[in-house]
Scaffold this motif. Structure first.
Motif, PDB file in Angstrom:
ATOM      1  N   ASN A   1       0.855  -1.183   0.000  1.00  0.00           N
ATOM      2  CA  ASN A   1       0.000   0.000   0.000  1.00  0.00           C
ATOM      3  C   ASN A   1       0.895   1.238   0.000  1.00  0.00           C
TER       4      ASN A   1
ATOM      5  N   TYR B   1       1.503   5.485  -0.266  1.00  0.00           N
ATOM      6  CA  TYR B   1       0.895   6.798  -0.031  1.00  0.00           C
ATOM      7  C   TYR B   1       1.973   7.867  -0.169  1.00  0.00           C
TER       8      TYR B   1
ATOM      9  N   TRP C   1       3.268  11.648   1.265  1.00  0.00           N
ATOM     10  CA  TRP C   1       3.144  12.572   2.395  1.00  0.00           C
ATOM     11  C   TRP C   1       4.095  13.744   2.169  1.00  0.00           C
TER      12      TRP C   1
ATOM     13  N   ASP D   1       7.384   9.566  -0.134  1.00  0.00           N
ATOM     14  CA  ASP D   1       6.608   8.347  -0.345  1.00  0.00           C
ATOM     15  C   ASP D   1       6.707   7.419   0.847  1.00  0.00           C
TER      16      ASP D   1
END
Length: 116
Positions: free
Chosen positions: A11, A13, A15, A20
């Motif tokens: 997973n 994401y 930020w 990453d």
């Protein structure tokens, strides 16, 4: 039953607009995240009420401010952060290279972050 995990399928994401994270393990009791920070990036200074964390550098150099003291960690080095300790991960622009590191938290730090 547990299965092997790889970053390419974890997973992902983003930020801080340019950094990453990949969740390699994500349970209530344990979180393992691989993070990537380009030169000149940093996270917000904060602390966790419950989570104990361990930052471990895989590649590059991470400047980690912990309770007012900056620790510069290279590949193969890590540091433990106790609950309540104010900290901030940084990759100074002068480094010229991205940094990749693991953040291991127990219990997971998601939802347990307070700006410092």
């Amino acid at each position: 039953m547990s299965e092997p995990v790889q970053r390419a399928e974890a997973n992902h994401y983003t930020w801080g607009e340019v950094c990453d994270g990949w969740r390699l393990a994500h349970t209530q009791g344990l979180s393992v995240i691989e993070e990537r920070m380009p030169p000149g990036s940093s996270e917000q200074r904060h602390f966790h009420t419950h989570a104990r964390q361990f930052f471990y550098v895989l590649e590059g150099e991470l400047a980690l401010e912990l309770e007012g003291r900056v620790h510069v960690l290279g590949a193969g080095q890590g540091i433990e952060i106790a609950p309540g300790e104010r900290h901030q991960a940084q990759n100074p622009a002068a480094s010229g290279a991205e940094v990749r590191f693991l953040v291991i938290s127990s219990p997971m730090s998601q939802g347990d972050r307070t700006p410092a």
